[in-house]
Design an enzyme around this catalytic site. Structure first.
Site, short mmCIF file in Angstrom:
data_model
loop_
_atom_site.label_atom_id
_atom_site.label_comp_id
_atom_site.label_asym_id
_atom_site.label_seq_id
_atom_site.Cartn_x
_atom_site.Cartn_y
_atom_site.Cartn_z
CD GLU A 26 -13.05 -7.88 -28.72
OE1 GLU A 26 -11.82 -7.64 -28.67
OE2 GLU A 26 -13.88 -7.21 -28.10
NE ARG A 49 -16.06 -3.64 -29.99
CZ ARG A 49 -14.98 -3.83 -29.27
NH1 ARG A 49 -13.80 -3.67 -29.82
NH2 ARG A 49 -15.07 -4.18 -28.02
CG ASN A 98 -13.96 -0.77 -33.07
OD1 ASN A 98 -14.80 0.01 -32.60
ND2 ASN A 98 -13.13 -1.48 -32.32
NE ARG A 139 -13.63 2.28 -18.66
CZ ARG A 139 -13.57 1.39 -19.65
NH1 ARG A 139 -13.42 0.10 -19.39
NH2 ARG A 139 -13.66 1.79 -20.90
CG HIS A 162 -14.70 -6.49 -22.82
ND1 HIS A 162 -14.26 -6.32 -21.52
CD2 HIS A 162 -14.10 -5.53 -23.54
CE1 HIS A 162 -13.44 -5.28 -21.46
NE2 HIS A 162 -13.33 -4.78 -22.69
#
Ligand code: ADP
Length: 402
Positions: free
Chosen positions: A388, A92, A7, A241, A181
């Site tokens: 994940e 990823r 990742n 955010r 996601h």
């Protein structure tokens, strides 16, 4: 087969090596401060060898990958005797645009397509590509697989992914909802469907609540809507955010504060959300602590930030009950979703008019797969820890084995 999961971020690279017979992690680590001074932490998990942690120069991702492969194969810290014991690498990748609805074997055409998606994922896609290229150079001939954060959401119907702006922007620039996601929503929704006894036409709402947060509506295993949009900025508020806001605020703030569009965009991405409202932190633990401390002058704002977050999560779940015509299960996952009983209780309270009840004792459990459905609830409620990396490892193995 051992599968290496990568990742890659702009200045960091996380990795895990999986033994796919047992699906166990045999080693994991993090190369950080790439392009600055370089720092590697490598942890062998299963063979009792010591952890390695030190600064070491990593001007680019190539040196980072070289350092990782060196540690994985070293006599002192290693878990395999040579690189030939690593059968494949799974990467990823943030943005697959409209091109990728599932994981793929990386070839030149895939690299070109990921490059084409750079305008959609300007921070992540270039970093993901650096990770891919560094692995290709260091491990020639080893299959590399790309697993996209957007892929699971590609089944959304046109009316769910289309923004009500001039259609030419979609035609010219592919501006639409993509969602993120996806690997997490895919994993936890599949687990929920399993817990529902593989009920046909299942209706599952998955809440990935971490530092980034998104909600998805999953019908019969396929995503039909999700809260993040063209970018991860849309949807519920997050650590830093804003989530969805009136777009007019952008011009308003730019004019009043004398900021450029880019600066307002930075504010919405990095200084808003839980941090912006509370003034305490982007970390939910800090904000929960401040809210519970009546001596803290920011206590009210901390509580307000949590209320805004929890209310918005519940509002999205409610709207996805419309999307799905009801719900069989609601799933909480990721850092906050797995660990915050207060979040889950508050969301269940907001949804009580829809028959959602949780068991307050079971709700105290943290970070493990558990059915927290309360007595008389018409909707199942599960905590399902996301994984994940395991999904990436499984996809990688499946593609390599054809
Ligand atoms: P990401 O992968 O998006 O960086 P995570 O899924 O690791 O994020 O979630 C991080 C968030 O989860 C942080 O805001 C953290 O405060 C929150 N979190 C983790 N553990 C707990 C806990 N025990 N209670 C409340 N919040 C928690």
């Amino acid at each position: 087969m051992n599968v290496l999961i990568i990742n890659a971020g702009s200045s960091s690279l996380k990795y895990q090596l999986f033994d796919m017979e047992s699906e166990q992690i045999v080693a994991k680590g993090l190369a950080e401060r790439i392009g600055i001074d370089g720092h590697l932490k490598h942890t062998p998990v299963t063979n009792g060898k010591p952890v390695f942690e030190a600064n070491q120069p990593m001007p680019t991702h190539s040196e980072a990958i070289a350092a990782v492969l060196d540690k994985l194969t070293s006599a002192e810290y290693g878990v395999v005797s040579s690189l030939t014991e690593i059968g494949a690498v799974g990467h990823r990748v943030l943005h697959g645009g409209q091109k990728f609805s599932k994981s793929v074997l990386i070839d030149d055409a895939v690299i070109a397509a990921v490059e084409e998606c750079i305008p959609l994922g300007p921070l992540h896609n270039p970093a993901n590509l650096m990770g891919i290229r560094a692995c290709q150079a260091a491990m020639p001939g080893v299959p590399q697989i790309a697993v996209f954060d957007t892929a699971f959401h590609q089944t959304m119907p046109e009316f769910a992914y289309t923004y009500a702006i001039p259609y030419k922007y979609y035609e010219k620039y592919n501006i639409r909802r993509y969602g993120f996601h996806g690997t997490s929503h895919r994993y936890v929704s599949a687990e929920a469907i399993r817990l529902l006894g593989n009920k046909p036409n299942s209706r599952v709402i998955t809440c990935h609540c971490g530092n980034g947060a998104s909600i998805a509506a999953v019908k019969d295993g396929k995503c039909v809507d999700t809260s993040m949009g063209l970018t991860p900025l849309e949807g519920v508020p997050m650590g830093t955010r804003s989530g969805s806001i009136d777009p007019a605020i952008i011009e308003f703030v730019a004019n009043l504060e004398g900021l450029t569009r880019q600066e307002v965009f930075e504010v919405l991405n990095k200084k808003s959300g839980i941090l912006g409202v509370s003034g305490v932190s982007s970390d939910f633990r800090d904000v929960e602590a401040a809210a519970n401390d009546s001596e803290n002058p920011l206590s009210h704002r901390a509580q307000l930030a949590l209320d805004v977050f929890r209310y918005n999560v519940a509002k999205y779940i409610g709207s996805y009950m419309v999307t799905l015509g009801g719900a069989d299960a609601i799933v909480f996952t990721a850092g906050l979703g797995e660990n915050s009983p207060e979040l889950r209780q508050s969301v269940a309270d907001w949804l009580s008019g829809f028959g959602v009840r949780i068991d307050s004792e079971k709700n105290k459990l943290r970070g493990k797969l558990v059915d927290i459905t309360g007595e008389g609830s018409t909707v199942k409620v599960f905590i399902i820890p996301t994984n994940e990396e395991l999904v990436i490892a499984r996809d990688t193995k499946a593609i390599v084995e054809g």
